[in-house]
Design a protein around this motif. Structure first.
Motif, mmCIF file in Angstrom:
data_model
loop_
_atom_site.group_PDB
_atom_site.id
_atom_site.type_symbol
_atom_site.label_atom_id
_atom_site.label_comp_id
_atom_site.label_asym_id
_atom_site.label_seq_id
_atom_site.Cartn_x
_atom_site.Cartn_y
_atom_site.Cartn_z
ATOM 1 N N ASN A 1 -24.077 57.728 23.984
ATOM 2 C CA ASN A 1 -23.786 57.073 25.250
ATOM 3 C C ASN A 1 -22.396 56.453 25.200
ATOM 4 N N ASP A 2 -21.999 55.829 26.326
ATOM 5 C CA ASP A 2 -20.656 55.255 26.388
ATOM 6 C C ASP A 2 -20.482 54.122 25.396
ATOM 7 N N GLU B 1 -19.664 55.464 22.028
ATOM 8 C CA GLU B 1 -18.286 55.943 21.925
ATOM 9 C C GLU B 1 -17.302 54.780 21.794
ATOM 10 N N TYR C 1 -16.044 57.568 18.115
ATOM 11 C CA TYR C 1 -16.373 58.995 18.123
ATOM 12 C C TYR C 1 -16.597 59.462 19.545
ATOM 13 N N ALA C 2 -16.122 60.710 19.831
ATOM 14 C CA ALA C 2 -16.407 61.309 21.135
ATOM 15 C C ALA C 2 -17.806 61.907 21.125
ATOM 16 N N ARG C 3 -18.358 62.069 22.338
ATOM 17 C CA ARG C 3 -19.718 62.589 22.440
ATOM 18 C C ARG C 3 -19.829 63.958 21.791
ATOM 19 N N GLU C 4 -18.802 64.836 21.974
ATOM 20 C CA GLU C 4 -18.854 66.185 21.443
ATOM 21 C C GLU C 4 -18.879 66.201 19.913
ATOM 22 N N LEU D 1 -22.835 65.095 18.824
ATOM 23 C CA LEU D 1 -24.028 65.777 19.300
ATOM 24 C C LEU D 1 -24.460 66.847 18.307
#
Length: 478
Positions: free
Chosen positions: A1-2, A5, A10-13, A16
């Motif tokens: 979630n935001d 991040e 870390y970015a969501r991509e 995951l």
């Protein structure tokens, strides 16, 4: 979630499909999972976590096992409390610093109180020994765990000797030369340690060196001694050399040294002035005023103890002829030699004084009348053996006439005893080189004779004893 991040960077991509172990967020990720096996819910556990930049932050973690799509999953809720922990740490550091300041202020207050009391006690001291004991006690109070010594110059100024020690100070270091101490050589405090490259004072044994501080004691433009304080690593294993030799601690040792030096200098000055006021400058014997002071005190003591006191009054025979023939310098030398003779024949409790001119008085506490007579004869015989050369002239042998009186046989007061001895001396001067005993007093002593005179009798008071007889014999004025 935001929130994840923003908190981790870390970015969501990037995350995951990754497992919790792959993300390397936690130093001990399995500890959280392990706890869920026995306790599926964890509430408010503080754990450090690592963000993408590599920084370590603190998170408040709660876990819950939930079922998603028929599978059990671990739900981790993390709240970043790093800022709160930083503020708490800052507050704790401030509290610790404040507590240290309070302790330091309490220590300074206690030190000021002890130093103030030390100053008052030193002002009341009457001897060097008392002053040294007070300074050593203060050093033990304000420098716990230390050892040291208060070292003073000997009379000849060639050596220093420990006048007071504490904390198991070694007797091997109690005497040393001034050149062995860097503080005395430099004229300022010198701190050193056996682990330093700086010079260690030569009077400090290398096996006991440790960390030490020497402070010169200087007062009235003269060096009196040195205060040596030692701190071994064994005494305070947690203290570093820098901590023990901190500026406040060095100032404390310097203050103790300064207080002590000033007190000792004042005591020595007081002793010098006292000696000048009670000593005859030529012979070094006590003077007439001191003799009256001591004789009065001894009479009071003798009355209480029902003991006796012997009085010898001596007059050199033909002393005027010595001055006329050989000069006053020769006469002074005669007086010095007779003074040394009287001192050599005196006990520790006896008082020998130059009464005036060529007259001397010896007070013999707890001496019987017969003992006083024997002492007088010994002095008379010894005086006849005084022969010496002065400026290529032989002077001597000398002779002395002595009048003897005693308490209580010849008087109950200072004035009556001296009058009786003076009358006996006059009779001895008629024949010269002899001892005469005073005439015994008949009856009891009046009450006023138990009093002690504060001032010596004047010359006018003493003259009537001899006035009518000087006309017949004349030699009494020699």
């Amino acid at each position: 979630n935001d929130g994840f991040e923003q908190m981790t960077g870390y970015a969501r991509e990037e995350v995951l499909g990754s497992s919790i172990n792959d993300l390397n967020l936690w130093n001990e990720p399995l500890a959280i999972v392990g706890d869920t096996e026995t306790n599926p819910s964890v509430r408010n556990m503080e754990l450090p976590f690592k963000v993408r930049s590599g920084d370590v932050r603190t998170g408040l973690c709660s876990t819950e096992v939930v079922t998603l799509a028929g599978e059990s999953c671990l739900l981790i809720v993390v709240r970043d409390i790093s800022e709160r922990k930083r503020v708490q740490a800052a507050i704790q550091e401030a509290n610790d610093r404040l507590a240290r300041w309070v302790n330091e202020l309490e220590d300074r207050g206690r030190e000021i109180s002890v130093l103030s009391e030390m100053g008052e006690l030193l002002q009341s001291c009457v001897s060097q020994e008392e002053a040294c004991r007070i300074s050593v006690n203060v050093a033990q109070q304000l420098l716990p765990g230390s050892s040291g010594a208060l070292c003073l110059f000997t009379d000849n100024g060639m050596l220093l000797e420990a006048a007071g020690v504490w904390g198991g100070f070694s007797t091997e270091e109690a005497v040393f030369s001034p050149d062995d101490c860097w503080a005395l050589r430099r004229g300022r405090p010198h701190a050193a340690s056996d682990s330093d490259t700086g010079p260690v004072c030569a009077h400090v044994k290398q096996t006991q060196a440790g960390t030490h501080l020497c402070v010169p004691m200087v007062a009235q433009s003269g060096a009196i001694g040195v205060l040596h304080v030692r701190q071994s690593d064994q005494a305070f294993p947690g203290d570093t050399m820098t901590a023990w030799l901190s500026e406040p601690k060095q100032r404390l040792v310097v203050t103790i040294a300064d207080h002590t030096a000033l007190a000792l200098a004042n005591l020595r000055l007081r002793d010098t002035l006292r000696s000048q006021s009670i000593r005859d400058q030529l012979t070094g014997l006590f003077n007439r005023r001191y003799m009256h002071e001591v004789l009065g005190r001894e009479l009071l003591r003798a009355r209480r103890a029902q003991s006796s006191i012997g009085i010898l009054m001596l007059d050199l025979d033909r002393f005027k002829a010595v001055n006329d023939t050989h000069g006053h310098a020769a006469g002074d030398e005669v007086l010095k030699r007779v003074g040394r003779l009287l001192q050599s024949r005196a006990r520790a409790e006896d008082i020998v004084c130059r009464y005036g001119g060529e007259e001397f008085v010896v007070v013999l506490p707890q001496m019987t009348l017969q003992g006083a007579m024997d002492r007088a004869e010994q002095i008379r015989e010894a005086t006849k053996r005084i022969v010496f050369n002065f400026q290529d002239r032989t002077i001597g042998p000398l002779s002395v006439s002595i009048g003897v009186a005693a308490f209580p046989e010849h008087g109950g007061s200072l004035d009556s005893l001296l009058t009786a001895a003076d009358a006996a001396l006059y009779r001895a001067k008629v024949r010269r080189d002899c001892v005469e005993l005073a005439v015994p007093h008949v009856g009891s002593w009046p009450e006023h004779e138990t009093q002690v005179e504060n001032d010596p009798p004047s010359v006018a008071e003493r003259k009537p004893v001899r006035k009518s007889k000087v006309v017949d014999h004349g030699d009494r004025l020699w």
